[in-house]
Scaffold this motif. Structure first.
Motif, PDB file in Angstrom:
ATOM      1  N   ARG A  13       0.835  -1.203   0.000  1.00 13.31           N
ATOM      2  CA  ARG A  13       0.000   0.000   0.000  1.00 13.31           C
ATOM      3  C   ARG A  13       0.868   1.252   0.000  1.00 13.31           C
ATOM      4  NH1 ARG A  13      -5.368   0.363   1.519  1.00 13.31           N
ATOM      5  NH2 ARG A  13      -5.057   2.499   0.776  1.00 13.31           N
ATOM      6  N   TYR A  14       2.004   1.173   0.682  1.00  8.12           N
ATOM      7  CA  TYR A  14       2.935   2.296   0.754  1.00  8.12           C
ATOM      8  C   TYR A  14       4.341   1.774   0.519  1.00  8.12           C
ATOM      9  CZ  TYR A  14      -1.025   4.459   3.128  1.00  8.12           C
ATOM     10  OH  TYR A  14      -2.274   4.938   3.443  1.00  8.12           O
ATOM     11  N   LEU A  15       5.142   2.563  -0.204  1.00  9.67           N
ATOM     12  CA  LEU A  15       6.516   2.160  -0.472  1.00  9.67           C
ATOM     13  C   LEU A  15       7.372   3.397  -0.651  1.00  9.67           C
ATOM     14  CD1 LEU A  15       8.602  -0.036  -1.099  1.00  9.67           C
ATOM     15  CD2 LEU A  15       7.840   0.011  -3.485  1.00  9.67           C
ATOM     16  N   ILE A  16       8.477   3.441   0.101  1.00 11.85           N
ATOM     17  CA  ILE A  16       9.478   4.482  -0.074  1.00 11.85           C
ATOM     18  C   ILE A  16      10.751   3.787  -0.525  1.00 11.85           C
ATOM     19  CG2 ILE A  16      10.814   6.309   1.028  1.00 11.85           C
ATOM     20  CD1 ILE A  16       8.563   6.594   3.076  1.00 11.85           C
ATOM     21  N   THR A  17      11.331   4.270  -1.632  1.00 16.48           N
ATOM     22  CA  THR A  17      12.530   3.632  -2.159  1.00 16.48           C
ATOM     23  C   THR A  17      13.514   4.692  -2.639  1.00 16.48           C
ATOM     24  OG1 THR A  17      13.305   1.888  -3.647  1.00 16.48           O
ATOM     25  CG2 THR A  17      11.709   3.437  -4.539  1.00 16.48           C
ATOM     26  N   VAL A  18      14.687   4.248  -3.024  1.00  7.13           N
ATOM     27  CA  VAL A  18      15.708   5.171  -3.506  1.00  7.13           C
ATOM     28  C   VAL A  18      15.835   5.071  -5.015  1.00  7.13           C
ATOM     29  CG1 VAL A  18      16.992   5.148  -1.348  1.00  7.13           C
ATOM     30  CG2 VAL A  18      17.549   3.487  -3.133  1.00  7.13           C
ATOM     31  N   THR A  19      16.299   6.139  -5.603  1.00  5.62           N
ATOM     32  CA  THR A  19      16.477   6.193  -7.052  1.00  5.62           C
ATOM     33  C   THR A  19      17.334   5.032  -7.533  1.00  5.62           C
ATOM     34  OG1 THR A  19      16.268   8.597  -7.048  1.00  5.62           O
ATOM     35  CG2 THR A  19      17.374   7.602  -8.945  1.00  5.62           C
ATOM     36  N   GLY A  20      16.837   4.361  -8.583  1.00  7.58           N
ATOM     37  CA  GLY A  20      17.610   3.305  -9.215  1.00  7.58           C
ATOM     38  C   GLY A  20      17.417   1.913  -8.658  1.00  7.58           C
ATOM     39  N   LYS A  21      16.738   1.772  -7.555  1.00  7.62           N
ATOM     40  CA  LYS A  21      16.563   0.452  -6.954  1.00  7.62           C
ATOM     41  C   LYS A  21      15.295  -0.201  -7.505  1.00  7.62           C
ATOM     42  CE  LYS A  21      16.372  -2.002  -2.559  1.00  7.62           C
ATOM     43  NZ  LYS A  21      16.318  -1.883  -1.094  1.00  7.62           N
ATOM     44  N   GLN A  39       8.637   9.411 -10.721  1.00 10.13           N
ATOM     45  CA  GLN A  39       7.684   8.304 -10.650  1.00 10.13           C
ATOM     46  C   GLN A  39       7.018   8.222  -9.280  1.00 10.13           C
ATOM     47  OE1 GLN A  39      10.584   5.369 -12.303  1.00 10.13           O
ATOM     48  NE2 GLN A  39       8.911   4.876 -13.730  1.00 10.13           N
ATOM     49  N   THR A  40       7.326   9.179  -8.423  1.00  7.42           N
ATOM     50  CA  THR A  40       6.599   9.309  -7.170  1.00  7.42           C
ATOM     51  C   THR A  40       5.142   9.621  -7.492  1.00  7.42           C
ATOM     52  OG1 THR A  40       8.502  10.045  -5.892  1.00  7.42           O
ATOM     53  CG2 THR A  40       6.336  10.723  -5.095  1.00  7.42           C
ATOM     54  N   SER A  41       4.243   8.766  -7.041  1.00  6.85           N
ATOM     55  CA  SER A  41       2.846   8.904  -7.450  1.00  6.85           C
ATOM     56  C   SER A  41       1.986   7.904  -6.685  1.00  6.85           C
ATOM     57  CB  SER A  41       2.727   8.642  -8.957  1.00  6.85           C
ATOM     58  OG  SER A  41       1.415   8.916  -9.434  1.00  6.85           O
ATOM     59  N   LEU A  42       0.682   8.004  -6.927  1.00  5.15           N
ATOM     60  CA  LEU A  42      -0.271   7.029  -6.402  1.00  5.15           C
ATOM     61  C   LEU A  42      -0.663   6.122  -7.567  1.00  5.15           C
ATOM     62  CD1 LEU A  42      -2.127   6.006  -4.140  1.00  5.15           C
ATOM     63  CD2 LEU A  42      -3.767   7.782  -4.786  1.00  5.15           C
ATOM     64  N   SER A  84      -6.991  -0.638  -4.083  1.00  2.00           N
ATOM     65  CA  SER A  84      -6.976   0.468  -3.112  1.00  2.00           C
ATOM     66  C   SER A  84      -5.790   1.403  -3.280  1.00  2.00           C
ATOM     67  CB  SER A  84      -6.986  -0.085  -1.690  1.00  2.00           C
ATOM     68  OG  SER A  84      -8.204  -0.778  -1.456  1.00  2.00           O
ATOM     69  N   GLY A  85      -4.872   1.064  -4.161  1.00  2.00           N
ATOM     70  CA  GLY A  85      -3.791   1.985  -4.477  1.00  2.00           C
ATOM     71  C   GLY A  85      -2.481   1.660  -3.780  1.00  2.00           C
ATOM     72  N   THR A  86      -1.386   2.081  -4.410  1.00  2.00           N
ATOM     73  CA  THR A  86      -0.039   1.983  -3.847  1.00  2.00           C
ATOM     74  C   THR A  86       0.587   3.366  -3.929  1.00  2.00           C
ATOM     75  OG1 THR A  86       0.264  -0.325  -4.491  1.00  2.00           O
ATOM     76  CG2 THR A  86       2.259   0.991  -4.125  1.00  2.00           C
ATOM     77  N   ARG A  87       0.926   3.908  -2.779  1.00  2.00           N
ATOM     78  CA  ARG A  87       1.566   5.230  -2.772  1.00  2.00           C
ATOM     79  C   ARG A  87       3.063   5.017  -2.772  1.00  2.00           C
ATOM     80  NH1 ARG A  87       0.119  10.234  -2.643  1.00  2.00           N
ATOM     81  NH2 ARG A  87      -2.050   9.788  -2.114  1.00  2.00           N
ATOM     82  N   LEU A  88       3.701   5.409  -3.882  1.00  2.00           N
ATOM     83  CA  LEU A  88       5.137   5.212  -4.051  1.00  2.00           C
ATOM     84  C   LEU A  88       5.861   6.545  -3.947  1.00  2.00           C
ATOM     85  CD1 LEU A  88       7.638   3.537  -4.932  1.00  2.00           C
ATOM     86  CD2 LEU A  88       7.024   4.072  -7.303  1.00  2.00           C
ATOM     87  N   THR A  89       6.914   6.557  -3.142  1.00  2.00           N
ATOM     88  CA  THR A  89       7.800   7.718  -3.038  1.00  2.00           C
ATOM     89  C   THR A  89       9.210   7.278  -3.414  1.00  2.00           C
ATOM     90  OG1 THR A  89       6.474   8.656  -1.245  1.00  2.00           O
ATOM     91  CG2 THR A  89       8.699   9.515  -1.527  1.00  2.00           C
TER      92      THR A  89
END
Lengths: 113, 114
Positions: free
Chosen positions: B9-17, B85-88, B107-112
């Motif tokens: 549902r939620y994901l925070i990641t780093v550029t390139g991974k 690409q940070t988006s819902l 229900s969506g995935t919020r990616l940062t």
């Protein structure tokens, strides 16, 4: 690409008022859909329209498929606080690129009790 | 219960991974699709699939990959995520049954992406 122009962008109304929003395009579609999205959730289908000129109701909601096949409108009668959300129109040409459903940018509805 | 399930549902990641967002539906639907939702831009289609092994680009496919090896699953792959690409993200599915009934959404995935 194809675009849907949805208006208004937002609405602030009093409980009990009627609401009207519409969607237009320069392209012809054979399917028009209306969705509602509540905070933290995905869009939920409200009404589907498949024939030009078709008028369909779902409770207090009424939607019409424009006779030119380039537009659609959604009316909500006697609004209540739970009508709050973002309303999206969507359209596609079923039978062609069947999965290519495009959306308008949404109408954000706020209802004051 | 008939539903479209996305994870996470939620994901925070780093550029390139590299990352994968999974999507599964239990309604035996033929059509599946991925959308991203950004403020002021509404829902924009990334990729869609009309059946197993049949996929096509939507309006904003750059930077994304998909696969449809089984009818129920339609994962979204970001090989090298970037901050834009940070988006819902929403997965959706639909049945044909003579006419298109409109997509059912997850229900969506919020990616940062930082």
């Amino acid at each position: 690409g194809q675009q849907l122009n949805q208006s208004p962008q937002s609405m602030f109304i009093q409980e009990g008022e009627d609401v009207s929003m519409n969607c237009t395009s320069s392209s012809i579609f054979n399917t028009w859909l209306w969705y509602k999205q509540e905070p933290g959730e995905g869009p939920v289908l409200l009404i589907a329209l498949y024939k030009a000129g078709e008028l369909t109701s779902n409770g207090r909601l009424t939607a019409q498929f424009g006779i030119t096949r380039k537009d659609s409108f959604l009316n909500i009668s006697a609004s209540i606080p739970s009508d709050v959300g973002i309303y999206f129109c969507a359209a596609m040409n079923y039978g062609g690129s069947q999965g290519n459903l495009i959306f308008g940018k949404g109408t954000k509805l706020s209802v004051k009790p | 219960e008939a539903q479209v399930t996305q994870n996470p549902r939620y994901l925070i990641t780093v550029t390139g991974k590299k990352l994968t967002v999974t999507c599964s539906q239990n309604m035996n639907h033929e059509y599946m699709s991925w959308y991203r939702q950004d403020p002021g831009l509404g829902l924009r289609q990334i990729y869609y699939s009309m059946n197993v092994e049949v996929t096509d680009k939507g309006d904003v496919p750059e930077g994304y990959k998909v696969s449809r090896k089984e009818k129920r699953n339609f994962p979204l792959i970001l090989e090298s995520p970037s901050p834009n690409q940070t988006s819902l993200y929403f997965c959706a599915s639909s049945s044909r049954q003579g006419t298109l009934y409109g997509y059912t959404f997850g229900s969506g995935t919020r990616l940062t992406v930082v």
